[in-house]
Design a protein around this motif. Structure first.
Motif, mmCIF file in Angstrom:
data_model
loop_
_atom_site.group_PDB
_atom_site.id
_atom_site.type_symbol
_atom_site.label_atom_id
_atom_site.label_comp_id
_atom_site.label_asym_id
_atom_site.label_seq_id
_atom_site.Cartn_x
_atom_site.Cartn_y
_atom_site.Cartn_z
ATOM 1 N N LEU A 63 -0.235 -36.056 -28.750
ATOM 2 C CA LEU A 63 0.848 -35.439 -27.984
ATOM 3 C C LEU A 63 0.433 -34.032 -27.593
ATOM 4 N N THR A 64 0.706 -33.657 -26.354
ATOM 5 C CA THR A 64 0.426 -32.313 -25.874
ATOM 6 C C THR A 64 1.548 -31.888 -24.939
ATOM 7 N N PHE A 65 1.597 -30.609 -24.638
ATOM 8 C CA PHE A 65 2.616 -30.121 -23.707
ATOM 9 C C PHE A 65 2.314 -30.627 -22.303
ATOM 10 N N ASP A 66 3.351 -31.027 -21.586
ATOM 11 C CA ASP A 66 3.234 -31.460 -20.196
ATOM 12 C C ASP A 66 3.464 -30.240 -19.299
ATOM 13 N N ASP A 67 2.639 -30.084 -18.283
ATOM 14 C CA ASP A 67 2.791 -28.950 -17.361
ATOM 15 C C ASP A 67 4.159 -28.929 -16.684
ATOM 16 N N ASN A 68 4.808 -30.084 -16.589
ATOM 17 C CA ASN A 68 6.119 -30.185 -15.944
ATOM 18 C C ASN A 68 7.272 -30.072 -16.941
ATOM 19 N N VAL A 71 6.699 -33.121 -23.429
ATOM 20 C CA VAL A 71 5.399 -33.499 -23.987
ATOM 21 C C VAL A 71 4.921 -34.777 -23.338
ATOM 22 N N LYS A 72 3.614 -35.009 -23.450
ATOM 23 C CA LYS A 72 3.037 -36.243 -22.925
ATOM 24 C C LYS A 72 1.973 -36.740 -23.891
ATOM 25 N N GLU A 73 1.696 -38.035 -23.825
ATOM 26 C CA GLU A 73 0.644 -38.639 -24.635
ATOM 27 C C GLU A 73 -0.623 -38.727 -23.798
ATOM 28 N N ILE A 74 -1.769 -38.394 -24.427
ATOM 29 C CA ILE A 74 -3.053 -38.574 -23.760
ATOM 30 C C ILE A 74 -4.011 -39.248 -24.738
#
Length: 125
Positions: A63-68, A71-74
């Protein structure tokens, strides 16, 4: 980025003095704190300066921060090890200092490691 929780005690052996139990995951630690994802588990014993790896993370996403916003999964690619020995010792040293600040009482500590900097999110008995 990695994140997790430390406990200034050995949860498997209460007789073991001063051990630091570290739980770590790549990315944000949301899934570590809520216990829903398998994390890397390390036990550090200060008397012998020994690091015992109990489990490595089997995660294939972080999980990381989403620029928008949010959070988002990568996907995780490459090495699966979350903490180096140096990072584990740095975390353990911070945990020992925090325990001393709170009168020697064992602590449950949430942390974040980002760009070479360790951040303590919270500590509680």
């Amino acid at each position: 980025m990695s994140a997790g929780v430390m406990i200034t005690a050995d949860p498997y052996n209460p007789e073991s003095k001063n051990a630091i139990y570290i739980i770590a995951k790549r990315g944000l630690g949301i899934k570590v704190v809520d216990g829903k994802r398998m994390a890397e588990q390390i036990l550090f014993r200060p008397q012998s300066n020994a690091i015992q790896v109990l489990t490595r993370s089997a995660e294939d996403i972080l999980l990381t921060f989403d620029d928008n916003g949010g959070v988002k999964e990568i996907p995780i690619v490459g090495e699966r090890t979350v903490l180096t020995d140096e990072m584990a010792r740095r975390l353990a040293a911070a945990a020992q200092k925090i325990r001393r600040v709170f009168g020697g009482k064992d602590q449950d500590i949430e942390w974040l490691y980002l760009r070479g900097q360790l951040y303590i999110v919270q500590a509680r008995p």
